[in-house]
Design a protein around this motif. Structure first.
Motif, PDB file in Angstrom:
ATOM      1  N   PHE B  59      -7.670 -11.475  -7.183  1.00 17.31           N
ATOM      2  CA  PHE B  59      -7.025 -10.606  -8.180  1.00 17.31           C
ATOM      3  C   PHE B  59      -6.488  -9.348  -7.507  1.00 17.31           C
ATOM      4  O   PHE B  59      -6.772  -9.075  -6.346  1.00 17.31           O
ATOM      5  N   GLY B  60      -5.750  -8.582  -8.289  1.00 15.03           N
ATOM      6  CA  GLY B  60      -5.314  -7.261  -7.836  1.00 15.03           C
ATOM      7  C   GLY B  60      -5.256  -6.314  -9.005  1.00 15.03           C
ATOM      8  O   GLY B  60      -5.088  -6.715 -10.154  1.00 15.03           O
ATOM      9  N   ILE B  61      -5.451  -5.039  -8.697  1.00 10.99           N
ATOM     10  CA  ILE B  61      -5.174  -3.956  -9.637  1.00 10.99           C
ATOM     11  C   ILE B  61      -4.029  -3.163  -9.042  1.00 10.99           C
ATOM     12  O   ILE B  61      -4.016  -2.887  -7.841  1.00 10.99           O
ATOM     13  N   SER B  62      -3.058  -2.823  -9.873  1.00 12.32           N
ATOM     14  CA  SER B  62      -1.961  -1.973  -9.432  1.00 12.32           C
ATOM     15  C   SER B  62      -1.762  -0.873 -10.461  1.00 12.32           C
ATOM     16  O   SER B  62      -1.821  -1.112 -11.659  1.00 12.32           O
ATOM     17  N   MET B  63      -1.580   0.341  -9.975  1.00 13.35           N
ATOM     18  CA  MET B  63      -1.324   1.475 -10.861  1.00 13.35           C
ATOM     19  C   MET B  63      -0.485   2.488 -10.121  1.00 13.35           C
ATOM     20  O   MET B  63      -0.371   2.431  -8.895  1.00 13.35           O
ATOM     21  N   GLU B  64       0.092   3.407 -10.862  1.00 20.34           N
ATOM     22  CA  GLU B  64       0.838   4.494 -10.236  1.00 20.34           C
ATOM     23  C   GLU B  64       0.319   5.829 -10.743  1.00 20.34           C
ATOM     24  O   GLU B  64      -0.103   5.959 -11.895  1.00 20.34           O
ATOM     25  N   LEU B  65       0.342   6.792  -9.825  1.00 20.38           N
ATOM     26  CA  LEU B  65      -0.033   8.163 -10.143  1.00 20.38           C
ATOM     27  C   LEU B  65       1.156   9.058  -9.800  1.00 20.38           C
ATOM     28  O   LEU B  65       1.861   8.791  -8.819  1.00 20.38           O
ATOM     29  N   ALA B  66       1.320  10.124 -10.564  1.00 22.48           N
ATOM     30  CA  ALA B  66       2.528  10.962 -10.410  1.00 22.48           C
ATOM     31  C   ALA B  66       2.572  11.655  -9.049  1.00 22.48           C
ATOM     32  O   ALA B  66       3.665  11.893  -8.509  1.00 22.48           O
ATOM     33  N   ASP B  67       1.417  12.004  -8.518  1.00 24.55           N
ATOM     34  CA  ASP B  67       1.348  12.707  -7.239  1.00 24.55           C
ATOM     35  C   ASP B  67      -0.082  12.694  -6.709  1.00 24.55           C
ATOM     36  O   ASP B  67      -0.979  12.106  -7.349  1.00 24.55           O
ATOM     37  N   ARG B  68      -0.300  13.321  -5.573  1.00 24.21           N
ATOM     38  CA  ARG B  68      -1.604  13.311  -4.922  1.00 24.21           C
ATOM     39  C   ARG B  68      -2.668  13.961  -5.810  1.00 24.21           C
ATOM     40  O   ARG B  68      -3.821  13.516  -5.860  1.00 24.21           O
ATOM     41  N   ARG B  87     -20.167  -1.162 -11.612  1.00 29.43           N
ATOM     42  CA  ARG B  87     -19.503  -2.462 -11.715  1.00 29.43           C
ATOM     43  C   ARG B  87     -18.892  -2.914 -10.395  1.00 29.43           C
ATOM     44  O   ARG B  87     -19.160  -4.019  -9.915  1.00 29.43           O
ATOM     45  N   TRP B  88     -18.051  -2.065  -9.771  1.00 32.29           N
ATOM     46  CA  TRP B  88     -17.302  -2.499  -8.579  1.00 32.29           C
ATOM     47  C   TRP B  88     -18.223  -2.855  -7.420  1.00 32.29           C
ATOM     48  O   TRP B  88     -18.158  -3.962  -6.876  1.00 32.29           O
ATOM     49  N   LEU B  89     -19.080  -1.939  -7.045  1.00 32.01           N
ATOM     50  CA  LEU B  89     -19.906  -2.175  -5.854  1.00 32.01           C
ATOM     51  C   LEU B  89     -20.818  -3.392  -6.011  1.00 32.01           C
ATOM     52  O   LEU B  89     -20.936  -4.185  -5.069  1.00 32.01           O
ATOM     53  N   PRO B  90     -21.462  -3.608  -7.192  1.00 27.72           N
ATOM     54  CA  PRO B  90     -22.311  -4.799  -7.318  1.00 27.72           C
ATOM     55  C   PRO B  90     -21.524  -6.097  -7.550  1.00 27.72           C
ATOM     56  O   PRO B  90     -22.042  -7.172  -7.222  1.00 27.72           O
ATOM     57  N   GLU B  91     -20.324  -6.009  -8.100  1.00 24.33           N
ATOM     58  CA  GLU B  91     -19.679  -7.234  -8.585  1.00 24.33           C
ATOM     59  C   GLU B  91     -18.418  -7.636  -7.820  1.00 24.33           C
ATOM     60  O   GLU B  91     -17.730  -8.567  -8.233  1.00 24.33           O
ATOM     61  N   VAL B  92     -18.091  -6.953  -6.737  1.00 22.14           N
ATOM     62  CA  VAL B  92     -16.913  -7.324  -5.944  1.00 22.14           C
ATOM     63  C   VAL B  92     -17.352  -7.733  -4.552  1.00 22.14           C
ATOM     64  O   VAL B  92     -18.000  -6.963  -3.843  1.00 22.14           O
ATOM     65  N   ALA B  93     -17.001  -8.959  -4.176  1.00 25.81           N
ATOM     66  CA  ALA B  93     -17.440  -9.499  -2.886  1.00 25.81           C
ATOM     67  C   ALA B  93     -16.608  -8.961  -1.723  1.00 25.81           C
ATOM     68  O   ALA B  93     -17.120  -8.748  -0.633  1.00 25.81           O
ATOM     69  N   ASP B  94     -15.304  -8.748  -1.970  1.00 26.19           N
ATOM     70  CA  ASP B  94     -14.408  -8.308  -0.911  1.00 26.19           C
ATOM     71  C   ASP B  94     -13.216  -7.628  -1.552  1.00 26.19           C
ATOM     72  O   ASP B  94     -12.777  -8.021  -2.648  1.00 26.19           O
ATOM     73  N   PHE B  95     -12.675  -6.617  -0.900  1.00 28.38           N
ATOM     74  CA  PHE B  95     -11.504  -5.953  -1.449  1.00 28.38           C
ATOM     75  C   PHE B  95     -10.746  -5.210  -0.371  1.00 28.38           C
ATOM     76  O   PHE B  95     -11.278  -4.941   0.709  1.00 28.38           O
ATOM     77  N   LEU B  96      -9.490  -4.896  -0.673  1.00 25.47           N
ATOM     78  CA  LEU B  96      -8.639  -4.155   0.254  1.00 25.47           C
ATOM     79  C   LEU B  96      -7.757  -3.210  -0.538  1.00 25.47           C
ATOM     80  O   LEU B  96      -7.014  -3.635  -1.407  1.00 25.47           O
ATOM     81  N   GLU B  97      -7.856  -1.929  -0.212  1.00 24.62           N
ATOM     82  CA  GLU B  97      -7.021  -0.921  -0.854  1.00 24.62           C
ATOM     83  C   GLU B  97      -5.739  -0.756  -0.062  1.00 24.62           C
ATOM     84  O   GLU B  97      -5.767  -0.599   1.163  1.00 24.62           O
ATOM     85  N   ILE B  98      -4.620  -0.798  -0.763  1.00 23.75           N
ATOM     86  CA  ILE B  98      -3.309  -0.573  -0.154  1.00 23.75           C
ATOM     87  C   ILE B  98      -2.555   0.391  -1.053  1.00 23.75           C
ATOM     88  O   ILE B  98      -2.345   0.097  -2.229  1.00 23.75           O
ATOM     89  N   ASP B  99      -2.178   1.527  -0.520  1.00 19.44           N
ATOM     90  CA  ASP B  99      -1.446   2.536  -1.285  1.00 19.44           C
ATOM     91  C   ASP B  99      -0.037   2.691  -0.722  1.00 19.44           C
ATOM     92  O   ASP B  99       0.154   2.759   0.490  1.00 19.44           O
ATOM     93  N   TYR B 100       0.920   2.778  -1.609  1.00 15.21           N
ATOM     94  CA  TYR B 100       2.317   2.900  -1.200  1.00 15.21           C
ATOM     95  C   TYR B 100       2.944   4.167  -1.741  1.00 15.21           C
ATOM     96  O   TYR B 100       2.667   4.584  -2.872  1.00 15.21           O
ATOM     97  N   GLU B 101       3.805   4.756  -0.912  1.00 18.60           N
ATOM     98  CA  GLU B 101       4.615   5.897  -1.320  1.00 18.60           C
ATOM     99  C   GLU B 101       6.039   5.653  -0.850  1.00 18.60           C
ATOM    100  O   GLU B 101       6.276   4.832   0.035  1.00 18.60           O
ATOM    101  N   PRO B 102       7.005   6.374  -1.425  1.00 16.22           N
ATOM    102  CA  PRO B 102       8.386   6.150  -1.006  1.00 16.22           C
ATOM    103  C   PRO B 102       8.559   6.442   0.486  1.00 16.22           C
ATOM    104  O   PRO B 102       7.871   7.289   1.048  1.00 16.22           O
ATOM    105  N   CYS B 103       9.505   5.712   1.093  1.00 18.20           N
ATOM    106  CA  CYS B 103       9.808   5.941   2.507  1.00 18.20           C
ATOM    107  C   CYS B 103      10.420   7.324   2.690  1.00 18.20           C
ATOM    108  O   CYS B 103      11.118   7.818   1.824  1.00 18.20           O
TER     109      CYS B 103
END
Lengths: 103, 103
Positions: B59-68, B87-103
């Protein structure tokens, strides 16, 4: 880019070029990657900076395809195949493909 | 979700729950994750299926925030902190955070 619905696929690739960060060679590679946007079926195309400290990738490509057929058409398009062989494989040090579809 | 511009940040996390795929426990976890959308500052929130054979995330979660500042506010919000700890720490086996900002 609207919320993903129906058969739409969001195809993303996080990646790190081999080139020195900020170099002309890196800029040239990103410009070549940006031309993928012209391949038929590619929607919501973005080249982005990757900024999370939780991974080592430097950039990302994000695009959407209407459905699996559009995705396969994109993958097999001569411009995509050529880009992978002539630019991606020699000039990308590490990458991860992550594709998303609606739940 | 418009193309990323200015100070906007797209925060994504690809993940695999510990639960049996398709189980009620998995559905309950995804429902809890979906409530992150209510945290102030969260925009363009999506829970998605991950479908690339090139990685093992489900699965994935995607969201946007206006700024830092909005991102830091989200990270520190009690509901987010509680979700991660309970919830997250006990119930997620593996994950990867990827954050994007404009070039």
């Amino acid at each position: 880019m609207a919320e993903l619905a129906g058969d739409r696929i969001r195809h993303t690739v996080a990646f790190t070029p081999t080139h020195t960060p900020g170099s002309e060679a890196e800029a040239d590679f990103l410009a070549a990657a940006a031309r993928l946007e012209n391949i038929p079926g590619v929607e919501a195309f973005e080249i982005l900076r990757e900024t999370s400290p939780k991974n080592a990738y430097r950039f990302g490509i994000s695009m959407e395809l209407a459905d699996r057929a559009a995705y396969e058409s994109y993958n097999g398009h001569p411009d995509h195949v050529r880009f992978v062989q002539e630019r991606w494989l020699p000039e990308v040090a590490d990458f991860l493909e992550i594709d998303y579809e609606p739940c």
